[in-house]
Design a protein around this motif. Structure first.
Motif, PDB file in Angstrom:
ATOM      1  N   LYS A 198      -9.348  -0.801  12.629  1.00  0.00           N
ATOM      2  CA  LYS A 198      -9.618  -1.884  11.680  1.00  0.00           C
ATOM      3  C   LYS A 198     -11.095  -2.217  11.717  1.00  0.00           C
ATOM      4  O   LYS A 198     -11.677  -2.192  12.793  1.00  0.00           O
ATOM      5  N   PRO A 199     -11.704  -2.576  10.606  1.00  0.00           N
ATOM      6  CA  PRO A 199     -11.112  -2.602   9.277  1.00  0.00           C
ATOM      7  C   PRO A 199     -11.056  -1.212   8.644  1.00  0.00           C
ATOM      8  O   PRO A 199     -11.869  -0.366   8.943  1.00  0.00           O
ATOM      9  N   PHE A 200     -10.066  -1.022   7.774  1.00  0.00           N
ATOM     10  CA  PHE A 200      -9.923   0.263   7.078  1.00  0.00           C
ATOM     11  C   PHE A 200      -9.388  -0.048   5.694  1.00  0.00           C
ATOM     12  O   PHE A 200      -9.087  -1.203   5.385  1.00  0.00           O
ATOM     13  N   ASN A 201      -9.280   0.977   4.837  1.00  0.00           N
ATOM     14  CA  ASN A 201      -8.718   0.749   3.502  1.00  0.00           C
ATOM     15  C   ASN A 201      -7.503   1.653   3.274  1.00  0.00           C
ATOM     16  O   ASN A 201      -7.186   2.504   4.105  1.00  0.00           O
ATOM     17  N   GLY A 202      -6.838   1.440   2.152  1.00  0.00           N
ATOM     18  CA  GLY A 202      -5.607   2.175   1.863  1.00  0.00           C
ATOM     19  C   GLY A 202      -5.821   3.671   1.736  1.00  0.00           C
ATOM     20  O   GLY A 202      -4.962   4.464   2.112  1.00  0.00           O
ATOM     21  N   GLU A 203      -7.007   4.043   1.233  1.00  0.00           N
ATOM     22  CA  GLU A 203      -7.305   5.464   1.014  1.00  0.00           C
ATOM     23  C   GLU A 203      -7.299   6.234   2.347  1.00  0.00           C
ATOM     24  O   GLU A 203      -6.737   7.314   2.444  1.00  0.00           O
ATOM     25  N   ILE A 204      -7.912   5.618   3.362  1.00  0.00           N
ATOM     26  CA  ILE A 204      -8.007   6.351   4.630  1.00  0.00           C
ATOM     27  C   ILE A 204      -6.640   6.423   5.302  1.00  0.00           C
ATOM     28  O   ILE A 204      -6.291   7.415   5.936  1.00  0.00           O
ATOM     29  N   MET A 205      -5.832   5.387   5.101  1.00  0.00           N
ATOM     30  CA  MET A 205      -4.479   5.428   5.654  1.00  0.00           C
ATOM     31  C   MET A 205      -3.705   6.595   5.033  1.00  0.00           C
ATOM     32  O   MET A 205      -3.018   7.353   5.725  1.00  0.00           O
TER      33      MET A 205
ATOM     34  N   ALA B  84       0.847  -1.200   0.000  1.00  0.00           N
ATOM     35  CA  ALA B  84       0.000   0.000   0.000  1.00  0.00           C
ATOM     36  C   ALA B  84       0.881   1.249   0.000  1.00  0.00           C
ATOM     37  O   ALA B  84       0.614   2.213  -0.720  1.00  0.00           O
TER      38      ALA B  84
END
Lengths: 218, 554
Positions: B118-125, B31
């Protein structure tokens, strides 16, 4: 509640499930778009589904802890409403739908406001996902201040909410527990759990050139 | 926001990912690669991560909170920041599946820069990392001032940020509160935290207020606030720790034990907390709880920097007081290898084995062992006051009265202000039937240091800085292991240098004493202030020297 001896197992299972959802999201992010509908469309649908499963899991865990009676906020702190709106727009665009995603911050919105970012985001993202199913071409995420409350809204150009939903939310009656109704019950709980100086947050719905989903935070 | 502050160039950044799951580590790596980061290292455990940051400087650290066995992500963050392994400019993002973490972080003294649930996605990171790095660049100058020990500039920087960046108003105030505490300006810190609470009584502001009250000795007020805070946030370990401090200052040892017991039931992993619980339980004569806590301190501390040889002395001693000489010996035997690694460990073995022999009626053996201990002790070996009193007792039993008196003199000089230790010494002599002797030893040992400290303080009050410092230096020489005496001396010496410049090797004295006291009580809240004071004096004298050199060149 599971028995004491099963609680460790239960926690480990949940932990693994959450990890797998993160991995699934990140794995799908690695599949490039090809501009070929037969490829891109199922990919986008799968990404949306992954988000939806994550969302429902979080809601299930919240219910488990709050017993629907009330909800304890974990981390109210100062956040920038502007950043918050931008973050949600990013999450909406992430799903690669054909809709236009717009944002609007009223000039009267202050630089910071106190709220529980993670839980509020959960309610608003759920509303965004609903709008993505019904909106024709655009979704707008807005912030304004009215009567000393920060109003965060998701507006779209759909046909609007059906009357029985508008009425149920206006009268604070529980909705049926499937699909949209479930999400709205959560949103209402989340809004009401915000409190400041004796005032409580609230959820309101209206139809105004489409549907408007609005959470007010004191 | 990002557009406004400029694009963040991830290509030049270096990151460390800490996660116990190999699949998560590689997912993070990919990511991060997707937004241009190629310099990404990974670590599976907290200790591996600590090793990495020692040799490499990172812009971004992403850590999972739950790292399986061993330290959790919060402990890793605390160790890295406390030991200055990473600077404030390093972005630390915590990843967690535990919703309880949010409540811990809400008041943590050392919070990560942000966290992801969690859970999360790459965009929010990506969004969160962008926001952290943007904020870091706004705070860059303030961080630099703090790192250089220029606390005044750091304060001014915070005020400027409050005026210029309303979005960071609360962050700047939180940072300012920490700087004020480090400066020892507790009244202003109190006012600042009240100001934050007027906006919203967020947990960290309540903890900060309680701390600044405690540091002004307003214990009652602080205690009330902390009891309420913990009531609302039972998972807040930082709150229990501070409450235990507040109760200790009021000598409410039963309450303090109860507070620490609650804190280890929330988080059992900390060796320091278990040790502290064991010590107070032992003081309260609650031997069962002391044994449990000392045992836990050793178990949790294995393979970490937090385990000390004295932890084995603590556990062995409890067993012996319980009358179980076999268990007391077993602690020393099964940890023999570890104890033989240091002189302190060798000393502990000799002292405790001597006590065990005496307990078993083998008095000749006991006498030989305490003689061994005295020989080891001659080489300036670290020796906790409790262990020194054990030695006093063994010496008395072995008829080594003069050696006992010398040891007690040393303990008493360094602890003239600790009634608990002095009472314990009296009890030991009373049991040996030598009550008359102890009074004279204690009187001589404590009167001298106490008088010097008093006279020094009086001179300082009268504004006679130079002669006051001279008195305090004498007191420090007589009580080289009394943290309060040493810190007062350092403070006065630094004030003297600030006002009248460095003469008579004053800077050297101050540095040596500060190093000693840092070794004695590394966690003491006054230390940061003194270290910063020293650093600012040193940097200004460097500036003056350079200026003088330039002037001479002309």
């Amino acid at each position: 509640m599971p028995s004491i001896e099963n609680q460790d197992l239960y926690a480990a299972l949940l932990h693994e499930m959450k990890n797998n959802l993160v991995l699934m999201a990140m794995t799908m992010e690695r599949v490039p778009h090809t501009r070929v509908a037969e490829h891109d469309q199922p990919l986008d649908e799968a990404r949306l589904l992954c988000q939806r499963v994550s969302e429902r899991l979080m809601q299930a865990l919240l219910i488990y802890k709050s017993d629907l009676g009330g909800m304890v906020l974990n981390a109210v702190d100062a956040y920038s409403p502007e950043d918050f709106v931008a973050e949600m727009a990013g999450q909406a665009r992430y799903l690669q739908t054909p809709h236009r995603i717009e944002t609007r911050i009223d000039p009267n919105v202050p630089a910071i406001w106190f709220f529980d970012r993670n839980i509020l985001e959960m309610a608003l993202i759920n509303a965004i996902h609903n709008s993505l199913s019904f909106a024709r071409s655009r979704i707008e995420i807005t912030a304004r201040v009215e009567d000393g409350m920060l109003c965060l809204a998701i507006e779209d150009d759909s046909d609007g909410y059906p009357p029985h939903i508008l009425q149920a939310v206006a009268e604070d009656r529980p909705l049926n527990s499937s699909g949209t109704g479930l999400g709205l019950r959560f949103a209402s709980l989340i809004a009401k759990s915000h409190e400041n100086n004796g005032r409580r947050g609230s959820l309101s719905l209206r139809n105004q050139g489409g549907s408007v989903f609005e959470i007010r935070v004191p | 926001m990002i557009a406004q502050n400029g694009f963040i160039d991830y290509k030049t950044k270096r990151a460390l990912v800490i996660d116990d799951y190999p699949s998560m580590r590689s997912a993070f790596k990919m990511a991060l690669a997707s937004f241009g980061m190629t310099k990404v290292d990974v670590a599976a455990t907290g200790s591996e991560a600590v090793m990495r940051v020692k040799s490499t400087s990172y812009d971004i650290i992403i850590s999972d909170y739950n790292l399986g066995e061993g330290r959790d992500g919060q402990q890793v963050l605390e160790e890295m920041r406390h030991r200055n392994l990473i600077g404030l400019e390093t972005a630390f993002l915590m990843v967690t599946a535990e919703s309880v973490y949010e409540r811990v972080v809400a008041a943590a003294e050392l919070a990560p820069d942000d966290y992801l649930i969690k859970p999360f996605n790459g965009e929010i990171m990506r969004t969160r990392l962008d926001a952290i790095l943007t904020k870091k660049s706004v705070f860059q100058q303030v961080y630099r001032s703090l790192a250089e020990g220029d606390l005044e500039s750091a304060l001014e920087g915070c005020d400027a940020l409050v005026a210029s960046h309303p979005k960071y108003l609360v962050d700047a105030m939180r940072f300012k509160g920490e700087v004020l505490v480090a400066m020892g300006n507790f009244e202003s810190a109190e006012a600042l935290y009240k100001q934050v609470m007027a906006m919203r009584a967020v947990p960290w502001s309540r903890l900060g207020l309680a701390k600044s009250l405690h540091l002004q000795h307003k214990e009652k007020e602080a205690e009330g606030m902390l009891v309420d805070l913990i009531d609302q946030y039972p998972e807040l370990v930082a709150g229990y720790d501070l409450l235990a401090d507040v109760q200790q200052s009021q000598n409410k040892l039963k309450d303090m034990q109860y507070t620490l017991q609650r804190s280890v039931s929330v988080s059992a992993k900390s060796t320091l907390r278990q040790r502290r619980l064991g010590e107070v339980a032992y003081q309260n004569s609650d031997l069962g709880s002391a044994e449990t806590a000392f045992r836990a301190a050793i178990e949790k501390g294995r393979n970490s920097i937090y385990l000390q040889p004295n932890d084995f002395a603590n556990l062995s001693r409890v067993h012996l007081v319980q009358g179980d000489a076999k268990a007391a010996a077993e602690v020393l035997v099964s940890n023999r290898k570890l104890l033989q690694e240091s002189d302190e460990g060798k000393l502990i073995s000799a002292v405790m084995l001597s006590k065990i022999s005496a307990h078993n009626g083998r008095h000749d053996e006991a006498r030989e062992l305490i003689r061994d201990a005295l020989r080891i002790k001659q080489h300036k070996v670290r020796c906790e006051p409790g262990l020194a009193l054990d030695m006093v007792q063994s010496c008395l039993n072995a008829g080594l009265d003069q050696e006992a008196a010398n040891l007690l003199d040393e303990v008493a000089r360094n602890a003239h202000d600790s009634t608990a230790l002095l009472d314990k010494a009296k009890q030991i002599y009373r049991e040996a039937g030598k009550e008359a002797a102890v009074r004279e030893i204690l009187r001589q040992a404590t009167a001298h240091v106490a008088q010097l400290s008093r006279e020094g303080a009086l001179l300082l009050q009268r504004g006679e800085l130079k002669s006051g410092v001279a008195k305090l230096l004498q007191a420090s020489e007589a009580a080289p292991r009394n943290p309060r005496v040493l810190m007062n001396t350092v403070w006065a010496a630094l004030r003297l240098i600030e006002q009248q410049g460095n003469s008579d090797g004053m800077l050297g004295h101050a540095k040596r004493l500060l190093a000693d006291v840092t070794y004695l009580t590394p966690e003491h809240p006054r230390l940061i202030g003194l270290q910063n004071m020293l650093r600012s004096i040193e940097s200004s004298s460097t500036r003056q020297r350079v200026a003088a050199q330039i002037a001479n060149m002309g």
